[in-house]
Design an enzyme around this catalytic site. Structure first.
Site, PDB file in Angstrom:
ATOM      1  N   CYS A 154       0.812  -1.229   0.000  1.00  0.00           N
ATOM      2  CA  CYS A 154       0.000   0.000   0.000  1.00  0.00           C
ATOM      3  C   CYS A 154       0.837   1.266   0.000  1.00  0.00           C
ATOM      4  CB  CYS A 154      -0.926   0.001   1.209  1.00  0.00           C
ATOM      5  SG  CYS A 154      -1.735  -1.573   1.458  1.00  0.00           S
TER       6      CYS A 154
ATOM      7  N   HIS B 245      -3.389   7.929   5.323  1.00  0.00           N
ATOM      8  CA  HIS B 245      -3.493   6.586   4.762  1.00  0.00           C
ATOM      9  C   HIS B 245      -4.945   6.131   4.920  1.00  0.00           C
ATOM     10  CE1 HIS B 245      -2.035   3.004   3.005  1.00  0.00           C
ATOM     11  NE2 HIS B 245      -2.342   2.251   4.030  1.00  0.00           N
TER      12      HIS B 245
ATOM     13  N   GLU C  70      -2.869   5.403  13.031  1.00  0.00           N
ATOM     14  CA  GLU C  70      -2.448   6.598  12.288  1.00  0.00           C
ATOM     15  C   GLU C  70      -2.763   7.864  13.087  1.00  0.00           C
ATOM     16  OE1 GLU C  70      -4.020   6.896   8.332  1.00  0.00           O
ATOM     17  OE2 GLU C  70      -2.654   8.529   7.810  1.00  0.00           O
TER      18      GLU C  70
ATOM     19  N   LYS D 194      -9.676   7.819   0.434  1.00  0.00           N
ATOM     20  CA  LYS D 194     -10.025   6.429   0.104  1.00  0.00           C
ATOM     21  C   LYS D 194     -11.523   6.197   0.243  1.00  0.00           C
ATOM     22  CE  LYS D 194      -5.670   4.037   1.102  1.00  0.00           C
ATOM     23  NZ  LYS D 194      -4.805   5.110   1.636  1.00  0.00           N
TER      24      LYS D 194
ATOM     25  N   HIS E 185      -9.277   2.021  -1.949  1.00  0.00           N
ATOM     26  CA  HIS E 185      -7.859   1.782  -1.687  1.00  0.00           C
ATOM     27  C   HIS E 185      -7.238   1.185  -2.941  1.00  0.00           C
ATOM     28  CE1 HIS E 185      -4.118   0.919   0.033  1.00  0.00           C
ATOM     29  NE2 HIS E 185      -4.481   0.467   1.215  1.00  0.00           N
TER      30      HIS E 185
ATOM     31  N   PHE F 211       1.262  -2.824   4.575  1.00  0.00           N
ATOM     32  CA  PHE F 211       1.442  -4.150   5.162  1.00  0.00           C
ATOM     33  C   PHE F 211       2.933  -4.489   5.081  1.00  0.00           C
ATOM     34  CE2 PHE F 211      -2.874  -6.499   4.552  1.00  0.00           C
ATOM     35  CZ  PHE F 211      -3.380  -5.818   5.633  1.00  0.00           C
TER      36      PHE F 211
END
Lengths: 438, 87
Positions: A198, A330, A341, A362, A367, A426
């Site tokens: 990501c 994010h 976050e 997003k 995403h 990830f």
């Protein structure tokens, strides 16, 4: 820009030729520490995603707070438990490519080429002659030609075929998009693909920024793309049980997971004096970039790792934290990411965390995994250039663990001078970019 | 039948937790057994495969799931129900 900030390009080139990287800037900040480094600006932008097939339509959707998340449409979708996504519907590659190109381009390459053409066209650059040798392309993707994998595995495993098209490998390879961009525009300098899940696009754009700043290149095309919305792509994500079945609601207490999107974003990063000399329209300046690794868990994020990337990007840019007006988060809409976050931002910014705006787009474009940072950079440019902050839509209930100004549901007018774009992958790989108005 | 289901689930959880099956008591929570979020998702997958059932579980909102994962006893009861519904 004062004279002391300028360094003759020849010196930089000599450094680059000798394999010497840019001077260390961590922790010093300020323009003095950055002397010897060239300035980097964005002179072109392009995109295709679920919100639109160009930058203008995407920014319109941001302003309107419009969602691109719909019922997924592709083969075998009825066998999925997750059936929503921010899909590019009615995609007709014949509009843009000839038959031979379509045979050779996976959808992630098609998306990339469309976005790259828009970006280069806006920049007004041509890469014939010497500039082509001083220009390259760094792109992010996580899945590469996943549709090509999916279609051909189905052919050989499910349908029992024993023959596949000769272009399967050149179509599916993760560097296919970068390679085709280099061929399309004659970019003969450094070109490669970055895969950090990501965070792929942010890592790619950060590297492109560093290369122009250091003098390793004059112009870099950068960004990323993803086309993972096919049966195998979504089925794999279902396994982790982090996907929402109904909506993407970042930072909202009732959020229940991420929603995948697809598309591409590509930008032209150009050395400032080069852009100014030719009278280019400068969209924003790229001023800082930092990467960090959690070194902790393959899926659970770490607030400390995220915070180090955030503060690192500000230090690299020579920006104080109270200069940051907006952060494109994010903001995946998962329980784990959003609270982590917010904790990282709250800790990194202290009291200023209550004054800055942070939103997750997003909620609108989904995403895009390896392409997400590229599309999200458009919201950063919109904030700087137009003074419009893209909202976090789908926001329904405050979450005490996400107690920041997330610009809920409605876009907001606000003048901001500097912004950050977060990406936390990830695998615990974090990449944060800083932009400034110019 | 019920004992059989319980034993099969205990075996799956024991393997995940690297414990002996008789250490998997009904009142133990996944956390007690040292099973983290990824381990839990993996265990649920293994149970689905073992019993050919589909378990409704979203890692983002485990408390809202119809599948109660608060203890081994509740997991076993939920699996028994899903197996019975399957017929």
């Amino acid at each position: 820009m004062s004279d002391k900030d300028k360094t003759p390009p020849a010196d930089i080139e000599a450094l680059a030729d000798a394999g010497i990287a840019a001077p260390a800037v961590q922790g010093t900040g300020g323009l003095t520490a950055r002397s010897g480094l060239r300035r980097v600006v964005i002179t072109g932008a392009g995109t295709i995603n679920a919100l639109g097939a160009d930058v203008a339509s995407t920014l319109n959707a941001f302003r309107e707070g419009r969602s691109g998340i719909t019922q997924l449409q592709f083969r075998d979708v009825e066998r999925l438990s997750i059936q929503i996504g921010a899909q590019v519907h009615d995609w007709q590659p014949e509009q843009y490519f000839n038959r031979q190109q379509i045979l050779l381009y996976d959808k992630f390459t098609q998306f990339t080429l469309l976005a790259a053409k828009q970006a280069v066209e806006q920049s007004g650059l041509h890469f014939e002659g010497a500039l082509g040798f001083r220009s390259g392309v760094v792109l992010g993707t996580a899945g590469g030609g996943l549709n090509t994998w999916d279609e051909n595995y189905r052919a050989v495993y499910e349908e029992g075929k024993n023959r596949v098209h000769p272009f399967v490998v050149p179509k599916l390879m993760n560097n296919a998009a970068a390679s085709h961009v280099s061929m399309e525009f004659g970019l003969r300098g450094p070109s490669f693909t970055v895969a950090t899940a990501c965070a792929s696009s942010n890592h790619a754009m950060g590297l492109a920024f560093q290369m122009v700043r250091s003098g390793a290149a004059e112009v870099m095309l950068s960004g990323g793309s993803e086309a993972m919305l096919c049966f195998g792509g979504v089925k794999a994500w279902e396994g982790l049980r982090v996907m929402s079945k109904d909506a993407c609601r970042p930072f909202s207490a009732n959020r229940n997971g991420m929603v995948q999107g697809e598309g591409a974003g590509v930008f032209v990063f150009e050395e400032y004096e080069h852009a100014r000399a030719r009278g280019a329209d400068i969209l924003a300046e790229v001023v800082g970039f930092a990467m960090s690794s959690d070194a902790q868990d393959i899926v659970m994020p770490s607030a400390q790792g995220a915070e180090r990337a955030i503060t690192g990007a500000m230090q690299d840019a020579g920006l104080n934290r109270d200069e940051i007006g907006y952060i494109n988060a994010h903001g995946t809409g998962t329980a784990a990411n959003d609270k982590t976050e917010c904790a990282a931002v709250a800790h990194a910014f202290g009291h200023h965390a209550d004054r800055l705006m942070i939103s997750s787009t997003k909620s609108m474009h989904g995403h895009l995994i390896g392409g997400t940072g590229a599309v999200e950079l458009l919201a950063c440019i919109m904030a700087l250039r137009e003074g419009v902050i893209a909202p976090t839509i789908g926001y329904e209930e405050p979450d005490p663990e996400c107690a920041l100004d997330v610009v809920p549901n409605v876009a907001r007018e606000a003048r901001v001078d500097a912004v950050l774009s977060n990406a936390f992958a990830f695998g615990g790989l974090n990449a944060v970019i800083a932009l400034r108005r110019i | 039948m019920t004992d059989d289901i319980k034993n099969r689930i205990r075996a799956i959880i024991a393997e995940q937790a690297m414990l002996e099956p008789d250490q998997i008591t009904d009142d133990a929570t996944p956390q007690d057994l040292g099973i983290d979020s990824l381990g839990l998702v993996e265990s649920i997958f293994a149970i689905e495969e073992e019993f050919d059932i589909s378990i409704p579980f979203n890692a983002n909102e485990p408390e809202k799931s119809d599948f109660d994962i608060s203890s081994m006893g509740s997991i076993i009861a939920a699996v028994e129900r899903l197996v019975a519904e399957k017929g």
